[in-house]
Design an enzyme around this catalytic site. Structure first.
Site, PDB file in Angstrom:
ATOM      1  CG  HIS A  34      -2.211   0.389   1.253  1.00  0.00           C
ATOM      2  ND1 HIS A  34      -2.246   1.491  -0.035  1.00  0.00           N
ATOM      3  CD2 HIS A  34      -2.962   0.696   2.155  1.00  0.00           C
ATOM      4  CE1 HIS A  34      -3.594   2.685   0.495  1.00  0.00           C
ATOM      5  NE2 HIS A  34      -3.793   2.168   1.583  1.00  0.00           N
ATOM      6  CD  GLN A  89      -2.000   4.915   5.014  1.00  0.00           C
ATOM      7  OE1 GLN A  89      -3.219   4.724   4.452  1.00  0.00           O
ATOM      8  NE2 GLN A  89      -1.652   5.145   5.922  1.00  0.00           N
ATOM      9  CG  ASP A 130      -3.778  -2.999   9.001  1.00  0.00           C
ATOM     10  OD1 ASP A 130      -5.304  -1.949   9.529  1.00  0.00           O
ATOM     11  OD2 ASP A 130      -3.286  -2.638   7.444  1.00  0.00           O
TER      12      ASP A 130
END
Ligand code: CP
Ligand code: NVA
Length: 307
Positions: A129, A132, A224
């Protein structure tokens, strides 16, 4: 920079250059608004999975800079189902000026990039990602400056977000630790890539089981979700394995006194992150989410070649 698919594709200088540009565009936005550098440019946004931050921050990034964005839902596109990825890439290359894609399989975003004549941005895959990761690095530098040697600790699942955090950390000379349960380690190829980067930047990498050991001296604690999009059938199993990896006040108290707590969001409150920590004095989760906007403006500007 032709595409933006993985932070590991960039040099350390390129990563820092993007972060510096993000800082500049952020300042400009809050002072007088951004200049319309993206005038006449449209970003096509392909989503195979849900999104709040990625969708809205890319759309607003384009609008703030004078451009536009087009949302293409999973049902409409049918990536690789209604039509081949190669054909979709070649068709969209004639309609829009860049593509952002959130996909299940990393191979699919690589395939899009292979066949498109326009820049492709990875908006999350099962592997990484990177958008991010850039917003995370921006947030870390806003809190601690540009120095090397920070201790960045990810607690939980060795997932896509952890891969990009590991790669940006090693690119910037920070030490990276993952504390994960057995069976939830980072992708071995991603680790090899990080080890190669770390040789040049002298970052230290650790992959351990004990979250308490992992947060000692940590300047950043990151967590996360325990179950990423696409893994929903494993939820019950994961909910049994991960509780010792919850980021709660006790764990935060074991880190550096100035530690910041990060989460890419969406958070599953009182699972991987307690309310007390998410809303407490060490949490930067909302400024971190807002930094998606600024980091992505920098990525877009470089890909469009306008800044
Ligand atoms: N962090 C993040 O990518 O959020 P979304 O899934 O809402 O885009
Ligand atoms: N690891 C999470 C990140 C969501 C932004 C997922 O892939 O679902």
């Amino acid at each position: 920079m032709k595409h933006f698919l993985a932070i590991s594709d960039l040099s350390s200088d390129e990563v820092q250059d993007l972060l510096d540009l993000a800082v500049k565009l952020k300042k400009q936005y809050f002072k007088n608004g951004n200049k319309p550098l993206f005038d006449g440019l449209v970003l096509g946004m392909i989503f195979q999975k849900p999104s709040l931050r990625t969708r809205v921050s890319f759309d607003m990034a384009m609008r703030h800079m004078g451009g536009d964005a087009l949302y293409l839902s999973p049902n409409e596109i049918g990536l690789g189902k209604r039509e081949s990825i190669a054909d979709i890439a070649r068709v969209l290359s004639g309609y829009v000026h860049a593509l952002m894609a959130r996909v299940f399989e990393h191979e699919h975003v690589l395939e899009l990039a292979k066949w498109s004549d326009i820049p492709v941005i990875n908006g999350l895959s099962d592997y990484n990602h990177p958008c991010q990761g850039m917003a995370d690095a921006l947030t870390i530098q806003e809190n601690f400056g540009k120095g090397k040697g920070l201790n960045v600790t990810f607690v939980g699942d060795g997932n896509n977000v952890a891969v990009s955090l590991m790669h940006v950390s090693t690119k910037l000379g920070w030490n990276f630790t993952l504390a994960s349960p057995e069976g939830y380690d980072l992708n071995p190829k991603a680790i090899e890539i990080a080890q190669d980067i770390a040789k040049k930047t002298r970052s230290k990498l650790r992959f351990i089981r004990d979250p308490h050991e992992a947060v000692k001296g940590a300047h950043v604690i990151y967590t996360d979700t325990w179950t990423s999009m696409g893994q929903e059938e494993e939820t019950a199993k994961r909910e049994k394995v991960f509780p010792p990896y919850q980021v709660n006040q006790q764990l935060v108290d074991e880190a550096d006194k100035d530690v910041i707590v990060m989460h890419c969001l969406p958070a599953h409150r009182n699972h991987e992150l307690t309310d007390e920590v998410a809303d407490g004095p060490h949490s930067v989760i909302f400024p971190q989410a807002h930094n998606r906007l600024h980091a992505q403006k920098a990525i877009l500007a470089r890909l469009f070649g306008v800044a």
